[in-house]
Design a protein around this motif. Sequence first.
Motif, PDB file in Angstrom:
ATOM      1  N   GLN A 189       0.810  -1.213   0.000  1.00  0.00           N
ATOM      2  CA  GLN A 189       0.000   0.000   0.000  1.00  0.00           C
ATOM      3  C   GLN A 189       0.846   1.267   0.000  1.00  0.00           C
ATOM      4  OE1 GLN A 189      -3.565   0.213  -0.265  1.00  0.00           O
ATOM      5  NE2 GLN A 189      -2.896  -1.795  -1.029  1.00  0.00           N
ATOM      6  N   HIS A 190       2.115   1.124   0.259  1.00  0.00           N
ATOM      7  CA  HIS A 190       3.028   2.272   0.252  1.00  0.00           C
ATOM      8  C   HIS A 190       4.357   1.830  -0.374  1.00  0.00           C
ATOM      9  CE1 HIS A 190       0.237   4.352   2.957  1.00  0.00           C
ATOM     10  NE2 HIS A 190       0.218   3.255   3.685  1.00  0.00           N
TER      11      HIS A 190
ATOM     12  N   ARG B 160      -3.958   1.653  -5.368  1.00  0.00           N
ATOM     13  CA  ARG B 160      -2.743   2.159  -6.001  1.00  0.00           C
ATOM     14  C   ARG B 160      -3.066   2.630  -7.414  1.00  0.00           C
ATOM     15  NH1 ARG B 160       2.094   1.047  -3.208  1.00  0.00           N
ATOM     16  NH2 ARG B 160       2.768   2.788  -4.516  1.00  0.00           N
TER      17      ARG B 160
ATOM     18  N   ARG C 229       6.489   4.772  -6.323  1.00  0.00           N
ATOM     19  CA  ARG C 229       5.465   4.346  -7.275  1.00  0.00           C
ATOM     20  C   ARG C 229       5.528   2.848  -7.559  1.00  0.00           C
ATOM     21  NH1 ARG C 229       6.599   9.024 -11.824  1.00  0.00           N
ATOM     22  NH2 ARG C 229       5.529  10.759 -10.775  1.00  0.00           N
ATOM     23  N   GLY C 230       4.427   2.344  -8.059  1.00  0.00           N
ATOM     24  CA  GLY C 230       4.400   0.973  -8.550  1.00  0.00           C
ATOM     25  C   GLY C 230       4.312   0.983 -10.056  1.00  0.00           C
TER      26      GLY C 230
END
Length: 227
Positions: free
Chosen positions: A18-19, A46, A98-99
């Motif tokens: 989540q982060h 996300r 970021r993902g």
Amino acid sequence: MVGLMAKVEVIGADKLPQHGPYVLAPSHSTEVDPLIIAVAVWRMGRAPRFMAKESLFKVPVLGWVLRMTGMVPVARTSSATAARQTIRASEVLVEHGRGVIVYPEGTLTRDPDLWPMRGKTGAVRLALEGGIPLVPMAHWGAQEILPRYGKLSLWPLRRRVRVIVGDPVDLTDFAGRVAQPAALVAGTDRLMNEIARLLSELRGEPAPQKRWNPSEHGQRETGRLES
């Protein structure tokens, strides 16, 4: 639009960080996949960002939109260029937390039964370069909406599509070995095996012991698969 086509159910949403940065590696069996994956990632809290061909970033307006939405360019030129871009992409992901979504197969699977085929090393390289969690994902049901290279079928509406997220793939034994092709290949095999295991769970049947290898069947590994 996606809500009319599919009823997306997510299993294991808590396994997506989540982060902070992550590399999400989904299965890829139909051209509608990106829409399904984007919806699933958004529901997990996300922003869905994909790797995109470097050439698209040079297109007026489109390139600006891709950069503003955090999409990540990927080179399809020399390995040296790709390696440099991987390093930079990893730095950006870590810097901004970021993902990014990377299809490890690079294209739609060539496996006739839609199991994951042999993967490319980009997702593992990206994860190792930045010490970023590599999260496997599989889905099933989207092929009923748009068969691989087939025609879109909107009826019945809201077909069930299940998406499952797995635990991050353990790459600790490959740490510091991003420049070693053997380590990247081994890590990619581990990733593809986990994606296949997740898909097997959704389908309720065992995955093939060996990944489909297009070159062994006279198939190209990029572009549209000709029947």
